[in-house]
Design an enzyme around this catalytic site. Structure first.
Site, PDB file in Angstrom:
ATOM      1  N   GLY A  33      10.328   1.898 -10.152  1.00  0.00           N
ATOM      2  CA  GLY A  33       9.782   1.309 -11.356  1.00  0.00           C
ATOM      3  C   GLY A  33       8.879   0.042 -10.935  1.00  0.00           C
ATOM      4  O   GLY A  33       8.726  -0.450  -9.951  1.00  0.00           O
TER       5      GLY A  33
ATOM      6  N   VAL B  64      14.032   0.422  -0.331  1.00  0.00           N
ATOM      7  CA  VAL B  64      15.325   0.995  -0.577  1.00  0.00           C
ATOM      8  C   VAL B  64      15.874   0.567  -2.220  1.00  0.00           C
ATOM      9  O   VAL B  64      16.262  -0.563  -2.102  1.00  0.00           O
ATOM     10  CB  VAL B  64      16.383   1.194   0.399  1.00  0.00           C
ATOM     11  CG1 VAL B  64      17.502   1.970   0.131  1.00  0.00           C
ATOM     12  CG2 VAL B  64      16.012   1.662   1.858  1.00  0.00           C
TER      13      VAL B  64
ATOM     14  N   GLU C   4      13.127  -5.490   1.128  1.00  0.00           N
ATOM     15  CA  GLU C   4      13.955  -5.283   0.057  1.00  0.00           C
ATOM     16  C   GLU C   4      13.467  -4.080  -0.707  1.00  0.00           C
ATOM     17  O   GLU C   4      14.414  -3.262  -1.196  1.00  0.00           O
ATOM     18  CB  GLU C   4      14.239  -6.196  -0.685  1.00  0.00           C
ATOM     19  CG  GLU C   4      15.199  -6.234  -1.863  1.00  0.00           C
ATOM     20  CD  GLU C   4      16.824  -6.121  -1.180  1.00  0.00           C
ATOM     21  OE1 GLU C   4      17.397  -6.908  -0.806  1.00  0.00           O
ATOM     22  OE2 GLU C   4      17.108  -4.950  -1.364  1.00  0.00           O
TER      23      GLU C   4
ATOM     24  N   THR D  57       0.727  -1.074  -0.060  1.00  0.00           N
ATOM     25  CA  THR D  57       0.082  -0.078  -0.162  1.00  0.00           C
ATOM     26  C   THR D  57       0.915   1.359   0.177  1.00  0.00           C
ATOM     27  O   THR D  57       2.126   1.119  -0.132  1.00  0.00           O
ATOM     28  CB  THR D  57      -0.929  -0.024   1.223  1.00  0.00           C
ATOM     29  OG1 THR D  57      -0.157  -0.143   2.350  1.00  0.00           O
ATOM     30  CG2 THR D  57      -1.773  -1.291   1.191  1.00  0.00           C
TER      31      THR D  57
ATOM     32  N   LYS E  66      14.669   6.623   3.633  1.00  0.00           N
ATOM     33  CA  LYS E  66      15.338   5.432   3.376  1.00  0.00           C
ATOM     34  C   LYS E  66      16.569   5.292   3.827  1.00  0.00           C
ATOM     35  O   LYS E  66      16.894   4.251   4.428  1.00  0.00           O
ATOM     36  CB  LYS E  66      15.863   5.387   1.700  1.00  0.00           C
ATOM     37  CG  LYS E  66      14.378   5.503   0.622  1.00  0.00           C
ATOM     38  CD  LYS E  66      14.803   5.900  -0.609  1.00  0.00           C
ATOM     39  CE  LYS E  66      13.566   5.566  -1.521  1.00  0.00           C
ATOM     40  NZ  LYS E  66      13.616   6.204  -2.840  1.00  0.00           N
TER      41      LYS E  66
ATOM     42  N   GLY F 199       7.393  10.926 -14.986  1.00  0.00           N
ATOM     43  CA  GLY F 199       6.573  10.027 -14.086  1.00  0.00           C
ATOM     44  C   GLY F 199       7.444   9.753 -12.751  1.00  0.00           C
ATOM     45  O   GLY F 199       7.425   8.925 -11.970  1.00  0.00           O
TER      46      GLY F 199
HETATM   47  N1  HSE Z   1      10.190   9.249  -5.809  1.00  0.00           N
HETATM   48  C1  HSE Z   1      11.072   8.137  -5.670  1.00  0.00           C
HETATM   49  C2  HSE Z   1      12.320   8.522  -6.361  1.00  0.00           C
HETATM   50  C3  HSE Z   1      10.499   6.784  -6.100  1.00  0.00           C
HETATM   51  O1  HSE Z   1      12.339   9.609  -7.068  1.00  0.00           O
HETATM   52  O2  HSE Z   1      13.395   7.918  -6.143  1.00  0.00           O
HETATM   53  C4  HSE Z   1      11.169   5.706  -5.393  1.00  0.00           C
HETATM   54  O3  HSE Z   1      11.084   5.532  -4.004  1.00  0.00           O
END
Ligand code: HSE
Length: 349
Positions: A328, A158, A155, A102, A231, A213
């Site tokens: 991704g 991060v 996993e 989620t 992170k 995106g």
């Molecule tokens: N918005 C984040 C980035 C996506 O640009 O790294 C991945 O957590």
């Protein structure tokens, strides 16, 4: 071996996972003896579908791709209302693994943390790509998993499926970690790259990141460093045994940087990167997220575009750097699969 799986959340990551499971079913069975059976999916926007004998993934994906709800899934299924509360579903449906996918709420970690606790208490292994529970409640959830003799695996939190935790847990096992330092946000690295290589101004580069995106519609979490803070807290707590909270991390984003700053650094043989780092000094663990001017010889300087990278500084192996995707659909879907395969490996021992 067969594994019954409950999926909580079926957005980008969940659908990426389903695509992989559909495409690689025979490969996963033949090579890894891994036969996933999706017994329930619940998603706030898409509804709920339950079938203890296993949902058929192809029609499931077709239903979702057509923008329909899970309730429109044409295969065999239990009758259910629009949306079954995940807490009820986790309690009621038998499964070996819960995949929690989620949205991240970095202030409270909810509702995901409650789902994870319920799953562990009802005897399910937990795999998650959600940064909230991992950044705010890692030690508590690990302990709950240990008490219930279950896995709590993260996993995908991060660097998506780039194997940060697997690398440290397996390949680097036996090393003490002195420092980790990396590029953990793809959006900001993309912006910095575009400013340097294509001469874009900050606003133009940000707009492009949004169009492609990478950045959210509200990109504050990316450009002001909050995403990287979450992170780095996960790394500090999961890899170094820290007890950091996001507010403990010194934070500066990149929104103040202009093209002239980037080009001026370049003229002196340096490159700006948004660096997230955690250091251990005796028992003290400190973390920060801030732009740094790195020499071009630093492996992190060569990481361009939306890629991520992380350097582990260890006592036995010195510096080890890993680079790869940080986001991704398929990459994060893979992170969930890689954690499920790790659970299956342990079960097979
Ligand atoms: N918005 C984040 C980035 C996506 O640009 O790294 C991945 O957590």
């Amino acid at each position: 071996m067969e594994y019954r799986i409950i999926m909580i959340g079926c957005g980008t990551v969940g659908q990426g996972l389903l695509e992989i499971l559909e495409k690689k079913a025979a490969f996963l069975r033949d090579v890894y003896d891994f036969e996933p059976r999706i017994v329930a999916i619940t998603d706030k926007l898409k509804g709920t579908v339950i079938w203890p004998e296993g949902l058929q993934i192809k029609p499931l994906l077709e239903t979702l791709k057509q923008g329909k709800k899970l309730n429109d899934y044409p295969g065999p299924r239990e009758k259910a209302d629009e949306f079954v509360d995940p807490l009820d579903l986790i309690e009621k449906v038998e499964a070996e693994i819960m995949a929690e996918m989620t949205y991240t709420d970095i202030k409270t970690g909810e509702p995901a943390t409650s789902y994870i606790k319920k799953a562990l208490r009802t005897g399910k292994h937990v795999v998650t790509s959600n940064k909230g529970p991992a950044a705010l409640h890692y030690a508590e959830l690990r302990e709950l998993a240990r008490l219930n003799n279950r896995h709590f695996r993260i996993e995908g939190t991060v660097m998506s499926g780039t194997p940060v935790f697997h690398l440290f847990e397996n390949g680097l096992a036996g090393n003490e970690l002195l420092q980790v330092k990396g590029i953990l946000n793809g959006t900001t690295n993309f912006i910095l790259t575009k400013m340097e290589l294509d001469g874009l101004e900050y606003d133009e580069a940000l707009k492009l990141a949004q169009q492609l995106g990478y950045a959210e519609a509200d990109p504050t979490a990316d450009v002001e460093g909050f995403d990287a803070v979450a992170k780095v807290v996960i790394l500090a707590n999961a890899l170094m045994g820290g007890t950091l909270k996001p507010d403990d991390v010194r934070r500066q984003g990149i929104s103040h940087l202009r093209k002239k700053d980037i080009l001026e650094a370049r003229e002196t043989g340096q490159r700006y990167k948004l660096i997230a780092s955690v250091k251990k000094d005796g028992d003290k663990i400190t973390a920060s997220v801030a732009p740094e001017r790195l020499p071009l010889s630093d492996p992190l300087s060569a990481v361009m575009g939306a890629q991520n990278a992380l350097t582990f500084e260890t006592d036995l192996m010195g510096r080890v750097t890993i680079q790869g995707a940080g986001a991704g659909r398929i990459e994060t879907g893979f992170s969930i699969l890689s954690d499920m395969l790790a659970i299956a490996r342990c079960a097979a021992r």
